[in-house]
Design a protein around this motif. Sequence first.
Motif, PDB file in Angstrom:
ATOM      1  N   ASP A 185      76.632  59.812 -33.616  1.00  0.00           N
ATOM      2  CA  ASP A 185      76.214  59.231 -32.347  1.00  0.00           C
ATOM      3  C   ASP A 185      74.962  58.370 -32.499  1.00  0.00           C
ATOM      4  O   ASP A 185      74.703  57.501 -31.674  1.00  0.00           O
ATOM      5  N   THR A 186      74.169  58.623 -33.529  1.00  0.00           N
ATOM      6  CA  THR A 186      72.926  57.882 -33.699  1.00  0.00           C
ATOM      7  C   THR A 186      73.105  56.633 -34.545  1.00  0.00           C
ATOM      8  O   THR A 186      72.195  55.831 -34.652  1.00  0.00           O
ATOM      9  N   ILE A 187      74.271  56.475 -35.156  1.00  0.00           N
ATOM     10  CA  ILE A 187      74.509  55.307 -36.001  1.00  0.00           C
ATOM     11  C   ILE A 187      74.903  54.131 -35.112  1.00  0.00           C
ATOM     12  O   ILE A 187      75.788  54.247 -34.277  1.00  0.00           O
ATOM     13  N   THR A 188      74.230  53.046 -35.288  1.00  0.00           N
ATOM     14  CA  THR A 188      74.587  51.850 -34.514  1.00  0.00           C
ATOM     15  C   THR A 188      75.412  50.916 -35.384  1.00  0.00           C
ATOM     16  O   THR A 188      75.274  50.899 -36.603  1.00  0.00           O
ATOM     17  N   ALA A 189      76.251  50.159 -34.753  1.00  0.00           N
ATOM     18  CA  ALA A 189      77.089  49.216 -35.490  1.00  0.00           C
ATOM     19  C   ALA A 189      76.212  48.115 -36.083  1.00  0.00           C
ATOM     20  O   ALA A 189      75.249  47.672 -35.461  1.00  0.00           O
ATOM     21  N   GLU A 190      76.576  47.716 -37.268  1.00  0.00           N
ATOM     22  CA  GLU A 190      75.840  46.647 -37.932  1.00  0.00           C
ATOM     23  C   GLU A 190      76.140  45.328 -37.221  1.00  0.00           C
ATOM     24  O   GLU A 190      77.293  45.011 -36.939  1.00  0.00           O
ATOM     25  N   SER A 191      75.117  44.543 -36.933  1.00  0.00           N
ATOM     26  CA  SER A 191      75.332  43.262 -36.271  1.00  0.00           C
ATOM     27  C   SER A 191      75.974  42.282 -37.247  1.00  0.00           C
ATOM     28  O   SER A 191      75.938  42.477 -38.469  1.00  0.00           O
ATOM     29  N   LYS A 192      76.558  41.240 -36.696  1.00  0.00           N
ATOM     30  CA  LYS A 192      77.186  40.223 -37.547  1.00  0.00           C
ATOM     31  C   LYS A 192      76.159  39.573 -38.466  1.00  0.00           C
ATOM     32  O   LYS A 192      76.410  39.378 -39.650  1.00  0.00           O
ATOM     33  N   ARG A 193      74.988  39.246 -37.917  1.00  0.00           N
ATOM     34  CA  ARG A 193      73.933  38.650 -38.745  1.00  0.00           C
ATOM     35  C   ARG A 193      73.502  39.592 -39.847  1.00  0.00           C
ATOM     36  O   ARG A 193      73.295  39.172 -40.994  1.00  0.00           O
ATOM     37  N   ALA A 194      73.340  40.865 -39.508  1.00  0.00           N
ATOM     38  CA  ALA A 194      72.890  41.836 -40.508  1.00  0.00           C
ATOM     39  C   ALA A 194      73.918  41.962 -41.634  1.00  0.00           C
ATOM     40  O   ALA A 194      73.554  42.083 -42.807  1.00  0.00           O
TER      41      ALA A 194
ATOM     42  N   ASP B 293      75.193  33.092 -38.483  1.00  0.00           N
ATOM     43  CA  ASP B 293      76.059  32.986 -37.312  1.00  0.00           C
ATOM     44  C   ASP B 293      77.323  32.200 -37.614  1.00  0.00           C
ATOM     45  O   ASP B 293      78.393  32.503 -37.087  1.00  0.00           O
ATOM     46  N   SER B 294      77.224  31.210 -38.470  1.00  0.00           N
ATOM     47  CA  SER B 294      78.362  30.332 -38.755  1.00  0.00           C
ATOM     48  C   SER B 294      79.382  30.943 -39.700  1.00  0.00           C
ATOM     49  O   SER B 294      80.535  30.541 -39.695  1.00  0.00           O
ATOM     50  N   VAL B 295      78.981  31.895 -40.525  1.00  0.00           N
ATOM     51  CA  VAL B 295      79.931  32.500 -41.476  1.00  0.00           C
ATOM     52  C   VAL B 295      80.261  33.948 -41.128  1.00  0.00           C
ATOM     53  O   VAL B 295      80.999  34.606 -41.863  1.00  0.00           O
ATOM     54  N   ALA B 296      79.776  34.424 -39.994  1.00  0.00           N
ATOM     55  CA  ALA B 296      80.001  35.818 -39.603  1.00  0.00           C
ATOM     56  C   ALA B 296      81.472  36.144 -39.359  1.00  0.00           C
ATOM     57  O   ALA B 296      81.863  37.309 -39.381  1.00  0.00           O
TER      58      ALA B 296
END
Length: 195
Positions: A5-14, A49-52
């Motif tokens: 529950d504490t794990i957040t999804a990795e962002s596209k940029r990350a 952002d362009s290659v995500a």
Amino acid sequence: MTGSDTITAESKRARVRRLVIDPLVADGFRKRQKDSDEAHRIYLDRVADSVAYMSDDGLRGLRICLSTKGEGSARHFWPSFATVIGFAESFERRPLDELPELLRWFASKAGPEALKAGRHIEEYEFWKKYKRPPVSTDDKRRVAETAVKWQTQAQRVREEIQRIGKARWPQDQQWLDWYEAQGEYVRGLIEGHDT
């Protein structure tokens, strides 16, 4: 609360930073001295952002490719944005659905003309591959030839289904399903339903 529950999804940029940018920085890529830190941050965000849209494997391939494309006499400055996205497209084409500016072409005069001529699906597929309309005589000829081929194939499979109750081969049915779905989707773009 569980650990998951504490794990957040990795962002596209990350994800792009982890798979492309950080490894290239670790390999020695750096900003040009004339660029401010802010301008370089904006550049890297734009790249991310362009290659995500790419898969993890595609991003890994892009990183390996870019590792030999550094600029400057020491070949350690980040390549231009155009270079990065050009190589990204060669690994994995960006989905046309992520480029609404290009999809608007189908709502222009050219879209209804393609629909009337029965080549709207093939022009859409051309756009997916080249990110531009078929403008040369050769481009137009190839699109028209593919349209005739696909229409003939669709008619053959439809007649087979009507005659024996199903397509002779499962892949024929799958292709016809794809072809008809593409036709409806592109018709929606042309008529302004999906833009």
